[in-house]
Write an enzyme that holds these catalytic residues in place. Structure first.
Site, short mmCIF file in Angstrom:
data_model
loop_
_atom_site.label_atom_id
_atom_site.label_comp_id
_atom_site.label_asym_id
_atom_site.label_seq_id
_atom_site.Cartn_x
_atom_site.Cartn_y
_atom_site.Cartn_z
CB THR A 16 -0.95 0.02 1.21
OG1 THR A 16 -0.19 0.05 2.41
CG2 THR A 16 -1.85 -1.19 1.21
CG ASP A 17 -0.66 4.57 -2.18
OD1 ASP A 17 -1.54 4.57 -1.28
OD2 ASP A 17 -0.91 4.78 -3.37
CE LYS A 18 1.70 11.23 3.54
NZ LYS A 18 2.54 12.40 3.36
N GLY A 20 -3.15 4.46 1.65
CA GLY A 20 -3.70 3.23 2.23
C GLY A 20 -4.27 2.27 1.21
#
Length: 144
Positions: A16-18, A20
């Site tokens: 996942t990234d920042k 979510g």
């Protein structure tokens, strides 16, 4: 022919990234995991193919995003061989959320068969066992 199950797991945190959600690049990795799973289920493990001196490089990959998956969300991937001629292989993938039932991602990949020097191979002539497996599963629909 073996009855093939969809590839299933939950989203890992590192995918996942920042925001979510799964970073777009990780869906391509999930396609690869799915191909490995499909080959194992079909009785032709990837390790066996490589042990015969065959590579399956990627020629192209495409991914269409519909809805992002989130951390720890369960999902299933449904691969389908849509074209196989003995030299090239084309697959489609559908990634479905087990939480909502929605299609999250659709995609495809194309591969060829080569020897260890990356020269194209005709599996029908040189590797009939491999040719048979891919031919048998050409168009195969995975059922629940």
């Amino acid at each position: 022919m073996n009855n093939i199950r969809p590839y299933e797991r939950n989203v890992y945190y590192y995918e996942t990234d920042k925001m979510g959600v799964v970073h777009h690049s990780n869906y391509i990795r999930i396609f690869e995991e799915t191909r490995i799973h499909f080959l194992n289920e079909a009785g032709m493990p990837f390790e066996q193919i490589e042990a015969m001196g065959i590579y399956m490089p990627v020629l192209s990959v495409e991914c269409r995003y519909k809805r992002p998956l989130c951390f720890d969300e369960p999902f299933a991937v449904y691969p389908k061989i849509i074209k196989f001629n003995g030299t090239t292989l084309h697959l489609e993938y559908k990634i479905i959320s087990r939480k909502t039932g929605e299609i999250c991602v659709e995609g495809s990949s194309s591969h060829c068969f080569t020897d260890l020097e990356l020269r194209p191979l005709r599996t029908k002539i040189h590797y009939p066992d491999i040719y048979k497996v891919f031919s048998d599963y050409n168009g195969y629909e995975i059922k629940e």
